[in-house]
Motif scaffolding. Structure first.
Motif, PDB file in Angstrom:
ATOM      1  N   CYS A  88      65.233 -46.752  -9.000  1.00 45.28           N
ATOM      2  CA  CYS A  88      65.273 -46.138 -10.211  1.00 45.28           C
ATOM      3  C   CYS A  88      66.185 -44.960 -10.140  1.00 45.28           C
ATOM      4  N   VAL A  89      66.058 -44.318  -8.920  1.00 46.23           N
ATOM      5  CA  VAL A  89      66.842 -43.288  -8.658  1.00 46.23           C
ATOM      6  C   VAL A  89      68.409 -43.571  -8.788  1.00 46.23           C
ATOM      7  N   LEU A  90      68.647 -44.729  -8.102  1.00 44.95           N
ATOM      8  CA  LEU A  90      70.008 -45.181  -8.221  1.00 44.95           C
ATOM      9  C   LEU A  90      70.408 -45.607  -9.763  1.00 44.95           C
ATOM     10  N   LYS A  91      69.537 -46.135 -10.338  1.00 47.52           N
ATOM     11  CA  LYS A  91      70.061 -46.572 -11.760  1.00 47.52           C
ATOM     12  C   LYS A  91      70.150 -45.163 -12.861  1.00 47.52           C
ATOM     13  N   LEU A  92      69.328 -44.440 -12.620  1.00 44.37           N
ATOM     14  CA  LEU A  92      69.470 -43.112 -13.396  1.00 44.37           C
ATOM     15  C   LEU A  92      70.763 -42.441 -12.942  1.00 44.37           C
ATOM     16  N   TRP A  93      71.315 -42.175 -11.696  1.00 45.02           N
ATOM     17  CA  TRP A  93      72.355 -41.834 -11.241  1.00 45.02           C
ATOM     18  C   TRP A  93      73.533 -42.294 -11.655  1.00 45.02           C
ATOM     19  N   VAL A  94      73.474 -43.684 -11.567  1.00 44.59           N
ATOM     20  CA  VAL A  94      74.903 -44.702 -12.293  1.00 44.59           C
ATOM     21  C   VAL A  94      75.050 -44.225 -13.774  1.00 44.59           C
ATOM     22  N   PHE A  95      73.960 -44.190 -14.436  1.00 43.53           N
ATOM     23  CA  PHE A  95      74.226 -43.925 -16.056  1.00 43.53           C
ATOM     24  C   PHE A  95      74.531 -42.608 -16.061  1.00 43.53           C
ATOM     25  N   ARG A 277      81.441 -54.548 -14.628  1.00 36.99           N
ATOM     26  CA  ARG A 277      81.832 -53.492 -13.779  1.00 36.99           C
ATOM     27  C   ARG A 277      80.848 -52.531 -13.517  1.00 36.99           C
ATOM     28  N   GLN A 278      80.282 -52.077 -14.577  1.00 35.77           N
ATOM     29  CA  GLN A 278      79.333 -50.963 -14.508  1.00 35.77           C
ATOM     30  C   GLN A 278      77.932 -51.297 -14.127  1.00 35.77           C
ATOM     31  N   PHE A 279      77.688 -52.220 -14.200  1.00 34.69           N
ATOM     32  CA  PHE A 279      76.245 -52.587 -13.749  1.00 34.69           C
ATOM     33  C   PHE A 279      76.391 -53.549 -12.215  1.00 34.69           C
ATOM     34  N   THR A 280      77.471 -53.751 -11.771  1.00 31.83           N
ATOM     35  CA  THR A 280      77.593 -54.344 -10.392  1.00 31.83           C
ATOM     36  C   THR A 280      76.600 -53.652  -9.372  1.00 31.83           C
ATOM     37  N   VAL A 281      76.520 -52.130  -9.104  1.00 29.21           N
ATOM     38  CA  VAL A 281      75.627 -51.647  -8.203  1.00 29.21           C
ATOM     39  C   VAL A 281      74.064 -51.745  -8.586  1.00 29.21           C
ATOM     40  N   ILE A 282      73.895 -51.514  -9.977  1.00 33.20           N
ATOM     41  CA  ILE A 282      72.324 -51.558 -10.382  1.00 33.20           C
ATOM     42  C   ILE A 282      72.121 -53.205 -10.206  1.00 33.20           C
ATOM     43  N   VAL A 283      72.996 -53.927 -10.489  1.00 36.00           N
ATOM     44  CA  VAL A 283      72.352 -55.411 -10.224  1.00 36.00           C
ATOM     45  C   VAL A 283      71.916 -55.757  -8.930  1.00 36.00           C
ATOM     46  N   LEU A 284      73.273 -55.504  -8.350  1.00 37.44           N
ATOM     47  CA  LEU A 284      73.129 -55.895  -6.902  1.00 37.44           C
ATOM     48  C   LEU A 284      71.855 -55.263  -6.057  1.00 37.44           C
ATOM     49  N   MET A 285      71.473 -54.101  -6.196  1.00 39.05           N
ATOM     50  CA  MET A 285      70.394 -53.370  -5.661  1.00 39.05           C
ATOM     51  C   MET A 285      69.160 -53.920  -6.409  1.00 39.05           C
ATOM     52  N   HIS A 286      69.128 -54.223  -7.421  1.00 39.71           N
ATOM     53  CA  HIS A 286      67.922 -54.817  -8.151  1.00 39.71           C
ATOM     54  C   HIS A 286      67.656 -55.946  -7.349  1.00 39.71           C
ATOM     55  N   ALA A 290      64.448 -57.295  -4.994  1.00 34.96           N
ATOM     56  CA  ALA A 290      63.742 -58.209  -5.676  1.00 34.96           C
ATOM     57  C   ALA A 290      62.577 -58.814  -4.932  1.00 34.96           C
ATOM     58  N   ALA A 291      63.033 -59.640  -4.047  1.00 35.96           N
ATOM     59  CA  ALA A 291      62.322 -60.439  -3.203  1.00 35.96           C
ATOM     60  C   ALA A 291      61.327 -59.727  -2.235  1.00 35.96           C
ATOM     61  N   PHE A 292      61.670 -58.479  -1.944  1.00 31.96           N
ATOM     62  CA  PHE A 292      60.743 -57.597  -1.048  1.00 31.96           C
ATOM     63  C   PHE A 292      59.572 -57.125  -1.995  1.00 31.96           C
ATOM     64  N   VAL A 293      59.917 -56.696  -3.014  1.00 29.03           N
ATOM     65  CA  VAL A 293      58.970 -56.075  -4.129  1.00 29.03           C
ATOM     66  C   VAL A 293      57.978 -57.237  -4.347  1.00 29.03           C
ATOM     67  N   LEU A 294      58.360 -58.183  -4.778  1.00 25.93           N
ATOM     68  CA  LEU A 294      57.423 -59.411  -5.138  1.00 25.93           C
ATOM     69  C   LEU A 294      56.641 -59.715  -3.834  1.00 25.93           C
ATOM     70  N   CYS A 295      57.205 -59.867  -2.597  1.00 25.19           N
ATOM     71  CA  CYS A 295      56.487 -60.320  -1.610  1.00 25.19           C
ATOM     72  C   CYS A 295      55.458 -59.068  -1.199  1.00 25.19           C
ATOM     73  N   SER A 296      55.967 -57.962  -1.126  1.00 25.56           N
ATOM     74  CA  SER A 296      54.954 -56.760  -0.670  1.00 25.56           C
ATOM     75  C   SER A 296      53.678 -56.898  -1.713  1.00 25.56           C
ATOM     76  N   THR A 297      54.169 -57.143  -2.995  1.00 28.24           N
ATOM     77  CA  THR A 297      52.974 -57.167  -4.006  1.00 28.24           C
ATOM     78  C   THR A 297      52.020 -58.121  -3.555  1.00 28.24           C
ATOM     79  N   ILE A 298      52.538 -59.283  -3.907  1.00 26.18           N
ATOM     80  CA  ILE A 298      51.639 -60.447  -3.480  1.00 26.18           C
ATOM     81  C   ILE A 298      50.741 -59.947  -2.209  1.00 26.18           C
ATOM     82  N   LEU A 299      51.239 -59.785  -1.171  1.00 24.32           N
ATOM     83  CA  LEU A 299      50.549 -59.630   0.176  1.00 24.32           C
ATOM     84  C   LEU A 299      49.602 -58.474  -0.048  1.00 24.32           C
ATOM     85  N   ASP A 300      49.750 -57.379  -0.763  1.00 24.14           N
ATOM     86  CA  ASP A 300      49.137 -56.367  -1.128  1.00 24.14           C
ATOM     87  C   ASP A 300      47.870 -56.851  -1.951  1.00 24.14           C
TER      88      ASP A 300
END
Length: 404
Positions: A88-95, A277-286, A290-300
């Motif tokens: 989200c820090v990245l998204k805020l900065w890009v916008f 072009r504007q969303f490239t960095v945001i979508v790429l990082m998201h 995504a897989a890490f966040v989902l994996c860690s949340t389910i494990l938790d």
């Protein structure tokens, strides 16, 4: 048309993202005449506050997870919200960095959607805008529920200890590293409020950015459908079913109106390219996270023995899945609607046109056959991509379970 002379879509245009964007001070300001597109001072103030508290949460929570890697449950409880806040820090900065560019994109999309005032066209656009608003509201609601769960859990546990006359201890909404003075009795309430604000600003940040993406994609889908309607109307207005071959006058009329369609089609494709072009960095990082966040949340959820923590992370995974679904759903709509223009061109009575008119139709057809996508390096947001990420997360979980 509304009473003010605006098309019906005007009242639905970025409804939820506009609300969330104004709270974090990032809604792209409409460019005024004369080139004065300055942002008001309170928008800068809101952005600085939102950016600071989200950055504080991201740095403190990720650091906490790294320090406590010996305890996997505790580390995951810090990494899950910490990773979301870091993105989200990245998204805020890009916008913020390209706010004027975002404002130009909003204005261009407004012009594209405002062009067609026909009732059936506006009904179609309002339907898509309503779907986009509902999806954005779902994201905002799930994020708010998750933040509420994180912040209420320590209060509920504290109340329980007080009722049961158990020893109390300091507990914050998130596992985070903070200076020692921040948890002293005098400053503890302020620290708790700031961490609550960090969670709330994170929710409004991804509600704005991710909602902006899905709304833009569905509006682009509507614009492509307007092109399809225009193509059908060209041939329907000629009443070509009464003749076997179009006359010279009819061919001239078709070419004239197709020229307008080409202009609109090119404007939509150019807009889509600039949005990508504007969303490239945001979508790429998201997508990378995504897989890490989902994996860690389910494990938790699987490893956590606390009922309250389990409920909190169930809310969290719903919000994370909603975020991911919105990107894939929006990208899928863009590619399908752009490819559908070619289907419409093939279904019309092109065989009744002369050679010159057929060349114009062929030119549009060939460009339409290359479906426009919101593609970034390594990823193209689509429903098959969603299935692939979920499959990857499942594989990670299966692998990690063998070591636990």
């Amino acid at each position: 048309m509304t009473d003010s002379g605006q098309p019906a879509i005007a009242g639905h245009f970025y409804r939820i993202p506009r609300f969330s964007g104004r709270i974090v001070g990032l809604w792209p300001q409409r460019i005024r005449s004369g080139g004065d597109g300055g942002r008001p001072w309170h928008a800068h103030l809101l952005f600085v506050f939102a950016f600071a508290v989200v950055l504080l949460g991201a740095a403190g929570e990720v650091s906490y997870g790294c320090v406590h890697l010996d305890n996997l449950v505790v580390a995951l409880e810090a990494f899950c919200p910490g990773t979301t806040k870091a993105v989200c820090v990245l998204k805020l900065w890009v916008f913020f960095r390209s706010n004027r560019r975002w404002a130009e994109l909003v204005q261009r999309l407004r012009v594209i959607l405002w062009q067609s005032r026909r009732p059936e066209a506006q009904r179609m656009l309002v339907g898509l805008a309503t779907t986009a608003s509902r999806l954005s509201l779902l994201l905002l609601s799930s994020g708010t529920a998750t933040n509420a769960a994180f912040n209420l859990q320590p209060l509920i546990m504290g109340l329980y200890r007080w009722i049961m006359q158990l020893p109390g201890h300091i507990e914050l909404p998130f596992n985070i590293i903070l200076p020692s003075f921040a948890v002293q009795p005098g400053l503890f309430p302020l620290t708790y409020v700031l961490l609550t604000a960090s969670g709330a600003c994170t929710v409004f940040a991804f509600s704005f950015v991710d909602g902006f993406f899905v709304c833009s994609c569905l509006y682009i889908c509507g614009a492509f459908r307007l092109v399809q309607q225009d193509i059908r109307r060209i041939f329907a207005d000629l009443h070509g079913d009464t003749v076997d071959v179009f006359t010279a006058q009819m061919n001239a009329e078709v070419r004239h109106r197709l020229a307008q369609v080409v202009e609109r089609h090119n404007a939509i494709i150019d807009f889509c390219t600039d949005l990508t072009r504007q969303f490239t960095v945001i979508v790429l990082m998201h997508f990378l996270s995504a897989a890490f966040v989902l994996c860690s949340t389910i494990l938790d959820i699987m490893l956590n023995t606390s009922s309250l923590s389990g409920l909190t992370y169930i809310c969290y995974i719903i919000a994370a899945l909603t975020q991911l679904f919105l990107y894939c759903f929006g990208g899928n709509h863009v590619s399908e609607s752009s490819a559908a223009v070619a289907d419409v061109l093939y279904d019309i009575e092109w065989y009744k046109c002369d050679a010159r008119t057929r060349k114009v139709i062929l030119m549009i057809l060939r460009r339409s056959q290359r479906a426009k996508t919101i593609a970034v390096p390594f990823f193209t947001p689509s429903l098959p991509a969603l299935r692939s990420i979920l499959s990857t997360a499942g594989s990670y979980i299966t692998l990690l379970k063998t070591f636990l």
